[in-house]
Design an enzyme around this catalytic site. Structure first.
Site, PDB file in Angstrom:
ATOM      1  CG  HIS A   5       9.943   3.043   1.263  1.00  0.00           C
ATOM      2  ND1 HIS A   5      10.716   2.560   0.615  1.00  0.00           N
ATOM      3  CD2 HIS A   5       9.998   4.468   0.900  1.00  0.00           C
ATOM      4  CE1 HIS A   5      11.711   3.579   0.091  1.00  0.00           C
ATOM      5  NE2 HIS A   5      11.106   4.707   0.129  1.00  0.00           N
ATOM      6  CG  HIS A  38      11.252   7.923   2.419  1.00  0.00           C
ATOM      7  ND1 HIS A  38      10.689   8.829   3.039  1.00  0.00           N
ATOM      8  CD2 HIS A  38      11.000   8.563   0.856  1.00  0.00           C
ATOM      9  CE1 HIS A  38      10.337  10.051   2.237  1.00  0.00           C
ATOM     10  NE2 HIS A  38      10.673   9.551   1.044  1.00  0.00           N
ATOM     11  CG  HIS A  81      15.569  11.545  -1.040  1.00  0.00           C
ATOM     12  ND1 HIS A  81      14.026  11.668  -0.623  1.00  0.00           N
ATOM     13  CD2 HIS A  81      15.230  10.802  -2.346  1.00  0.00           C
ATOM     14  CE1 HIS A  81      13.343  11.551  -1.746  1.00  0.00           C
ATOM     15  NE2 HIS A  81      13.803  10.780  -2.539  1.00  0.00           N
ATOM     16  CD  GLU A 122      14.125  11.000  -6.419  1.00  0.00           C
ATOM     17  OE1 GLU A 122      13.920  10.814  -5.285  1.00  0.00           O
ATOM     18  OE2 GLU A 122      13.396  10.630  -7.472  1.00  0.00           O
ATOM     19  CB  CYS A 129       5.929  10.687  -4.459  1.00  0.00           C
ATOM     20  SG  CYS A 129       6.875  10.950  -5.415  1.00  0.00           S
ATOM     21  CB  CYS A 130       4.952  14.687  -7.373  1.00  0.00           C
ATOM     22  SG  CYS A 130       6.464  14.593  -6.999  1.00  0.00           S
TER      23      CYS A 130
END
Lengths: 640, 640
Positions: free
Chosen positions: B163, B213, B281, B333, B429-430
């Site tokens: 990433h 991503h 995703h 996801e 992440c959230c």
């Protein structure tokens, strides 16, 4: 256990299935399924997954010969569940670790078929396979091609994951069947040599292991019954006593310790006699429970029998699909928690329903139980029959109650749900399991002891046994009537199961006493009894603890569960509703009923308003016939 | 695109949120969430998963120093998605490959918070992190701690899975936010140095890769807007043009060839401008689509904008939960197929709804669109708000619409569905994504161009912009009224969104023209406008293409979706039904309605009969408040 209630299924040689419905299927096994599967086992079916099963026996036989000649034999890894062209050497074992069992199941089905109808060409095929199997056996008696081909030093080092004892179980079942069918002993001797090795290897003061995938337990009891050799029964009992003890053998064999949580999958989380709930891999479970029932009966073990009863109730009351399917989750091909019976995610492996019939028959041989006979009927007439296409060449491994082909294609959670039957699987447990069950169907209808003949299932058949011969003429699924010509050899009791589905709506032509779902007739001279069970289409409720089925019903007629298919009713089956008091019409095995189709509404969210609906005539077909007209939507439950 | 419709969100410095509902949450971010997350990033929260994020920057800074000193630096593998104490050396990188981004998201949220309310202690924490980040940057400008710590030679060799460009994107977003908040350039300079390296590395006649991503696309546009450096915009456009071209770069970088099927996950199966359906995703998808909208607007690319419109419609019309959640499957996801929106298997990642707000804002900046503003509102008031507990210390990653705790515990297919909010995730992440969104909420309500001020969301706020200043006093979720004091600097148009949920039941205190969901007022002098939207509890239908919701409704009031919880309504929520024309009562944010409870019926199968039901009063709470009272059942949809 009450020994007076003990009974015994009729030996296959003493039963002749005469009823057209079942004859057709046995004929299909003989003329299509067995020849097709024989080709599949030899990797000669175009477009089907390779089996490698016969090839493995050939390789193993070659290894045995080389060892005998003192040659150095290479070693390959035995460390995976499946070996393909890519991940293993050309000369190494191929396929799943339990690939041998497909050959044994084929042989078992062939043996039953030979009993039903002798065929020299079929016997020649079987004998060729038996020669090959015998040639592949090590002098020690060991017989599992994975370890024989790949690594002789690895034998019995991974009971948890690899299937040596499982393959032995199928070998023993085939051997007993073939011995009974032909009187020949070659395969039985091979099985006994392997069983002797197992009995010498496992036990107190020996290796304290037990099978990762159960079946050896019931197979050892079969071998004990066939040979009278007590060591086989003792070894079966040892496996059951040792299973689930702490420290876990499955931990010990790999130098681990665990809390046993993961061994629910193997029903090895605690000792079988302490188990309360049916858990883990559904096929393994019912094979284990069958072995438990066998040992309980053979040894008079009431504690073990009590566990069998609890486990059977756990299935029947909380874990059984209306179709007789078991195993609600693809994850571990396993039972889910109580009342978790999703329609579209169902696993319901064909083999699991076959295994439920094994367990049920054994329980019925301990004591008659109408609920158990009902469940066996459910499994047989729905999931088991659904497992095979009408052509005998395509099979379902998974038997869902609702199918949306788009979901099977695009939703990984439903990828195990195939909308059409498949040709042959690399992991081909189900097709030969179906074949051996249907070919031996005569063993599943009737049990008898010296005083009583129990009719649990109404297959049209001629039965020769003591204390009476029977000729059953059955229109059980056509109009609910069965005619029984009984020829007692002495005063005896005839017990006829009253199927739960007819409620109080049944009639017998002779006086009887009804008790717990069976009608008892005292007979001493030849007589004809006519039984009539009201066979009408019914709407069936599912418990509202099953969240998916609230507001829905299923249609049944007699033992048959019905379903809606897109081929008859158009797309979007979920928009259909059946009327609360529908006018049913029956035409052969088709049922129509009045209902409604809700107008499709693509607007994702809008204020609530009743949607328009138009009257439609719904067409239901028997569940076992679904998926025979190409890929389409199917559902068992429909909104009411 | 019609440039006359272009508008721009209000810079955060020019908006002051004054409304108690949102102030409370911004205050929670400032006083609890940021301090808590700061501790979490430093691995100082007991019982929470370790972050390793700050530790990685320290290790990277040490490596940079050693390299500068000419020391030999060890190499560790960079070959996994996640590195834990067990599978990696003590001095190697730890955590997920995208762990750096948590620090950047925290910094971005801190920058917004400093803009809203300056706090020297918070700035000192931020500056300490920025010093650490700058110290970890390689002289080339490269800045990703995984490769800096583990393997400098591996940089940009696995764009698909690792990433680096994703972390760059979050760095750039944080840098722009911090520059705007403080005027300081250290972090912006670091981001630009990394951006320069990226612009030098990727492009025609250079490396033709693109991010696995996505987020770099939108971040490069932000950096272009902040610095005016055209190369950043060009690189963003290059990434979009190159993505999905054949042969696939993701194949090329690993010497493979594929049909691209697997790249649906990355939205790289075909060029973004050709895409029709939101797939893969969900977070990645909406980040990509946000970047596409940015580039389309900045470059006047109508083709790219048309793709954005198609993809937005795909989400809004067929893939959006009533709660504004997106991503129907845990597998990847990801978005599932059209109308596949299961309640209990839902993924609905908090980050995905945050990202949907990013995409929506950009689309509204290109042209007002009431349906898009509605969807943004849905996501904000339901899934986004639900993501954080009232204590600011517990978070949902997954936001299901139906929860049965037993299923979450026992059913592997639902193990991603947590019945209570969790402390901190290793893959965190959230929580910081929520923090950065809520702290910058002022950027999401209003957009303006030289003629028009668009009010898309009715946050109580003071807004300083051209062509008018606004003071909005909002009781939007309390009683549906909003008071707007408008101070035009010249003749201008005020456009107020009419929320779809009120239908035709709205009223404005001044004359206006209504067009496509917006009310347009022409104003040239200061004036006060009162807007009133009928705020009543409503039963909402879901499309009957969504199979799970047939025969069910949801309750909404204004933008808020409601739910039933076991804490208010007892166990077995699936046995409840709401009346078709219920008598609603509203008490604060609680709604009660009359309905029925069906008697529980544990009998698995029985002939159909209506079940007894007793009248009950159902208690609904806002969806965003569920799971704050311990583990219990919850459902959004209820039978009718």
């Amino acid at each position: 256990m009450d020994n007076a209630l003990f009974s015994r299924h009729i030996a296959l040689a003493d039963v002749k299935i005469t009823d057209a419905f079942w004859q057709k299927r046995q004929h299909l096994i003989e003329t299509t399924v067995l020849p097709y599967q024989y080709e599949a086992l030899h990797d000669r079916v175009d477009g089907a997954d390779k089996s490698y099963a016969v090839e493995n026996f050939r390789k193993a036989a070659a290894v045995v010969k080389q060892l005998k000649n003192g040659a150095t034999v290479p070693v390959y890894p035995a460390d995976k569940w499946v070996y393909d062209e890519q991940n293993s050497a050309p000369e190494a074992f191929k396929g799943w670790v339990f690939q041998d069992s497909d050959v044994y199941k084929w042989l078992e089905a062939a043996a039953y078929t030979l009993t039903n109808h002798f065929d020299a060409a079929l016997k020649a095929k079987a004998d060729a396979l038996i020669d090959l199997i015998c040639a592949a056996q090590l002098p020690s008696g060991y017989l599992d091609t994975l370890y024989i081909i790949n690594n002789r030093d690895g034998i019995f080092t991974n009971l948890r994951d690899f299937h040596e004892l499982y393959c032995f179980g199928h070998l023993a079942e085939a051997a007993v069947a073939y011995h009974r069918a032909t009187g020949e002993t070659a395969l039985l001797d091979a099985a006994c040599r392997f069983a002797d090795l197992i009995a010498d290897t496992f036990g107190e003061n020996k290796k304290k292991g037990y099978p990762g995938h159960e079946i050896a337990e019931l197979a050892l009891v079969k071998l004990y019954e066939e040979t009278g050799k007590r060591a086989y029964l003792d070894t079966a009992a040892f496996f059951l006593d040792e299973r689930g003890k702490r420290p876990y053998y499955f931990d010990t064999e790999r130098n681990e310790t665990s809390d046993g949580e993961r061994y629910h999958y193997h029903q090895a989380h605690k000792p079988p006699r302490e188990q309360e709930e049916a858990v883990g891999h559904a096929v393994r479970a019912v094979y284990l429970y069958s072995g438990m029932a066998d040992v309980a009966k053979a040894t008079g073990d009431d504690g073990l029998y009590a566990a069998c009863q609890r486990l059977m109730r756990s299935i029947l009351d909380k874990k059984l699909y209306i179709t007789g399917g078991i195993g609600a989750t693809a994850d571990g091909e396993a039972f889910s928690f109580d009342y978790d019976l999703p329609n579209d995610l169902a696993y319901c492996e064909t083999c699991a329903s076959v295994g439920l019939l094994f367990f049920a028959r054994r329980m019925l041989e301990i004591a008659p139980d109408a609920a158990i006979a009902d469940a066996a009927e459910r499994a047989l007439y729905n999931t088991v029959l659904a497992g095979m296409a009408e052509d005998g060449r395509h099979f379902f491994y998974v038997n869902p109650l609702e199918v949306l082909p788009e979901a099977s294609e695009k939703d990984s959670r439903k990828r195990h749900v195939k909308p059409v039957r498949q040709k042959w699987f690399g992991c081909a447990c189900c097709p030969p399991n179906l074949a051996r069950l249907l070919a031996s169907l005569g063993e599943y209808g009737i049990t008898a002891n010296e005083n009583t003949v129990y009719v649990h299932q109404y297959f049209g058949s001629e039965v020769h046994t003591e204390p009476a011969d029977l000729r059953i003429t059955s229109a059980y699924t056509e109009n609910g009537t069965v005619h029984l010509a009984v020829r007692p050899q002495r005063e005896m009791t005839l017990a006829l199961r009253i199927p739960t589905w007819c409620g109080e709506n049944y009639r017998f032509s002779a006086p009887c006493t009804v008790k717990e779902g069976y009608a008892y007739f005292t007979l001493s001279t030849p007589c004809d009894i006519q039984a009539a069970f009201a066979l009408v289409p019914r709407l069936v409720n599912c418990s509202n603890r099953v969240r998916e089925n609230i507001g829905k019903v299923a249609v049944m007629r007699g033992p048959l569960v019905y379903c809606l298919e897109e081929a008859d009713n158009g797309k979007d089956l979920h928009l259909l509703r059946v009327s609360k008091e529908p006018q049913f019409a029956v035409n052969g095995d088709i049922i129509t009923a009045d209902g409604f189709r809700e107008a499709p509404d693509g607007t994702l969210y809008a204020d609530y308003a009743k949607r328009a609906k138009t009257p439609v005539r719904l067409t239901f077909i028997p569940y076992y016939r679904w998926g025979n007209r190409g890929e389409n939507e199917m559902t068992v439950y429909v909104r009411i």
